[in-house]
Design an enzyme around this catalytic site. Structure first.
Site, PDB file in Angstrom:
ATOM      1  N   GLU A  22     -41.364  -7.197  25.872  1.00 52.82           N
ATOM      2  CA  GLU A  22     -42.218  -6.350  26.694  1.00 52.82           C
ATOM      3  C   GLU A  22     -42.727  -7.194  27.846  1.00 52.82           C
ATOM      4  O   GLU A  22     -43.399  -8.201  27.630  1.00 52.82           O
ATOM      5  CB  GLU A  22     -43.406  -5.865  25.858  1.00 52.82           C
ATOM      6  CG  GLU A  22     -43.428  -4.363  25.704  1.00 52.82           C
ATOM      7  CD  GLU A  22     -44.639  -3.900  24.938  1.00 52.82           C
ATOM      8  OE1 GLU A  22     -44.443  -3.198  23.945  1.00 52.82           O
ATOM      9  OE2 GLU A  22     -45.766  -4.269  25.325  1.00 52.82           O
ATOM     10  N   ASP A  59     -56.696  -3.154  29.193  1.00 55.88           N
ATOM     11  CA  ASP A  59     -56.447  -4.497  28.685  1.00 55.88           C
ATOM     12  C   ASP A  59     -57.716  -5.310  28.545  1.00 55.88           C
ATOM     13  O   ASP A  59     -58.662  -5.164  29.322  1.00 55.88           O
ATOM     14  CB  ASP A  59     -55.475  -5.227  29.620  1.00 55.88           C
ATOM     15  CG  ASP A  59     -54.052  -4.737  29.419  1.00 55.88           C
ATOM     16  OD1 ASP A  59     -53.541  -4.901  28.298  1.00 55.88           O
ATOM     17  OD2 ASP A  59     -53.463  -4.189  30.366  1.00 55.88           O
TER      18      ASP A  59
END
Lengths: 267, 400
Positions: free
Chosen positions: A49, A60
């Protein structure tokens, strides 16, 4: 059949689980990203990823935020992320690459130009954190045309009805978020997780990856029990943050990723 | 002709703008919020409680004031000021927080979070949270904390915890990111009171509706005090909540021209501005599709304005729609023009406008000058300038 689907079929044949490391493209330095990707594969990663850095990564935690900021400071752009995948593909034709990021850079690039360039670079799938299936119609059509997958998330808060809707749109694999919170946050509640995965498995045969909150062999082992793949992000990114050169990167990955890859496939 | 009251659609879209661009963890919560709001919007009891609070706690209606000396000085159209500065806590922001805290109560949430730029929304949120005895956490950029020290202290006095945000550009957009991160982690018991007509659906609609009292009153007051409809409305636009609040009631009245004033900062050529509609492109930020200021690669860029409340790289999606459909005009006022307007209004009308609202005053004066004396324009004086006195003194080299 897509490279991603092929990978999961192979893994299933040998009853293996996929390890999916997440790294931010261009972090800690743009020149290190391709060597990092190769080293991850060498040490047991089945899928990579690759984070497309964004200035405002709302979903995040601090580790990935800071890695994005550094990558952008080093001049990383969406264009150069795609170049990196192309360079990786020159040597590695088999390992699927999933791009993960936010929508605005893609809006600016143009959906069609992005999907076409990504396909030509050897990207297999995209996961856009702030683009739920409800808003994905246009992107999905383009991705299908180029034989790529859009990866969707299932969160602890996603109820059964919504799981069914998301799974009807999903291809490649489904990404189950193990906790309420941002990437790299505190601890996973395994009871809730096992229920959630059981529910997903009852609806669809699609491979299930589990991520958010996986940080070492122990936590990887605990989630590997439920899913087909384990995603490890913030813990790896913070380790790479301390690396200065290719030598550092290789020894860090060998000591951190390899034991996890071995452990999840012994269980 | 477009019927502007058909927007947003059930997915929160204003034509191509708006929508829900949020991470999966928030989707269920946003759907719940959408459903609750759809019900409460039609509930007589909820609306009665809301209007009762606006009357007795906020102090509404706010006057529609004819600025006689400003009109004479400018020498054009008649200038009216909608006095949102006279509300409790000093700005229009309280209209929205009074509404959203009632939503939080109805949905059984125990903890309130908010983001703030100038601190007005933070104060307005801390205020209503104090009144209902709910825990309140306000996210504020480190840079804004420094330039709005008084509002930070006010929030603390009101019992709120103010968290300094040090990521990114350390301003409003980063405070919003951080509040979203908090919400994702605490979605079960937490209500996020967004302060402007941005964010994922249903926020743009909800915040607009709670602020639309401004335009409703202005329309009635104008009818009573003058008769008919005004010729133009002027309001500053950062995220755009005070402008949407004033415009909404007039959207289908074609004869009323609408002007949203964006912050030109130090000038368009310098790149140091916050004019998302004038200079931005269509993109996605903070949960909705709208005009966004980003670089060639789609990275959000830092904005500049003398007023912290306009210092935001996006704009509410309904404004994006009103621009796209050409219903409203989006125009500019720079830092110097805003400062001049601040001084002029203070000196000749005895009203200290907030630096945000000073942008509207600055453009409103330009517009009035171009129009005949029998025309009428309403400027939304969205907040009072007391919070800006230190900033202005510092800019002018005066030690307090």
């Amino acid at each position: 059949m897509s490279r991603l689907e092929q990978t999961f079929i192979q893994l299933k044949k040998y009853k293996n689980k996929a390890l999916i490391p997440f790294i931010t493209a261009g972090h800690p330095h743009p020149l290190l990203t391709v060597p990092i990707m190769h080293s991850l594969v060498k040490n047991g990663a089945s899928i990579i990823e690759l984070g497309m850095p964004f200035s405002d990564p709302m979903a995040d935690g601090i580790v990935i935020q800071e890695s994005s900021e550094k990558a952008i400071e080093h001049g990383m752009t969406l264009d150069s992320v795609l170049d990196i995948v192309g360079e990786f593909r020159e040597e590695d034709k088999d390992t699927p690459v999933v791009l993960m990021g936010y929508l605005n850079p893609i809006e600016k690039f143009g959906y069609e130009a992005f999907v076409e360039t990504a396909a030509n670079s050897g990207v297999d799938a995209v996961l856009i954190v702030d683009c739920p299936p409800e808003e994905s119609a246009e992107l999905l059509i383009l991705l299908k045309r180029y034989n790529m997958n859009q990866i969707f998330l299932i969160a602890p808060t996603t109820d059964k009805q919504r799981q069914m809707y998301i799974l009807s749109q999903a291809s490649g694999f489904i990404y189950c978020v193990a906790l309420k919170g941002v990437t790299g946050a505190a601890n996973v509640e395994y009871n809730d997780l096992s229920e959630k995965i059981a529910s997903v498995k009852s609806i669809s045969d699609i491979p299930v990856a589990i991520g958010f909150g996986v940080k070492d062999v122990e936590s990887a082992l605990s989630v590997a029990e439920y899913g087909d793949a384990v995603v490890i992000g913030s813990a790896l990114v913070s380790l790479l943050d301390r690396c200065k050169n290719q030598g550092d990167v290789e020894s860090a990955i060998k000591s951190f990723i390899k034991p996890i890859a071995i452990a999840i496939n012994k269980s | 002709m477009i019927d502007y009251y058909n927007y947003p659609d059930h997915k929160g879209h204003f034509d191509q703008f708006g929508g829900i661009f949020a991470s999966e963890t928030l989707m269920l919560c946003l759907k719940e919020l959408q459903e609750s709001y759809a019900k409460l919007k039609l509930s007589k009891a909820f609306q009665n409680e809301f209007y009762n609070d606006l009357a007795h706690y906020v102090g509404r209606p706010s006057p529609l004031y004819f600025a006689k000396r400003l009109t004479e000085t400018v020498g054009g159209a008649r200038i009216w000021l909608k006095r949102e500065d006279l509300n409790h806590t000093g700005a229009h922001k309280i209209n929205n927080t009074v509404g959203q805290i009632l939503m939080a109560k109805a949905m059984g949430k125990k903890r309130i979070i908010a983001e703030t730029g100038a601190g007005q929304h933070g104060v307005a949120t801390a205020t209503v949270a104090a009144r209902l005895g709910l825990k309140c956490v306000v996210y504020m950029g480190e840079v804004d904390i420094q330039r709005q020290a008084i509002n930070v202290y006010r929030m603390k006095l009101l019992g709120a915890e103010v968290i300094s945000v040090t990521s990114g550009s350390k301003t409003l957009k980063d405070a919003l990111n951080e509040a979203m991160r908090d919400w994702v982690a605490n979605v079960d018991d937490t209500f996020y009171i967004i302060g402007t007509v941005a964010g994922p659906a249903p926020y743009p609609e909800m915040v607009r509706d709670f602020n639309s009292i401004v335009g409703k009153e202005a329309k009635q007051q104008f009818e009573r005090q003058v008769g008919g409809l005004p010729d133009a409305l002027v309001a500053c636009v950062g995220g755009g909540s005070n402008a949407m609040g004033l415009f909404y009631e007039f959207l289908n009245d074609e004869s009323v021209a609408l002007y949203g004033v964006e912050a030109e900062g130090k000038g368009m050529k310098t790149g140091k501005h916050a004019a998302s509609i004038t200079a931005g492109d269509i993109g996605v930020l903070h949960g909705n599709r709208t005009y966004v200021m980003s670089d060639e690669d789609g990275q959000i860029i830092e904005t500049h304005s003398i007023s912290a409340g306009l210092d935001y790289p996006g704009v509410g999606p309904e404004h994006a729609f009103l621009h796209y459909s050409k219903r409203a005009n989006y125009v500019l006022a720079n830092d110097d023009e805003a400062l001049n307007a601040f001084h002029l209004l203070t000196e000749i009308e005895g009203i200290l406008p907030a630096l945000e609202s000073s942008h509207a005053v600055a453009y409103g004066m330009k517009l009035a000058q171009k129009l005949d004396k029998d025309k009428h324009i309403i400027i939304n004086l969205s907040g009072r300038g007391d919070k800006d006195v230190h900033t202005i003194a510092a800019l002018e080299g005066i030690k307090l």
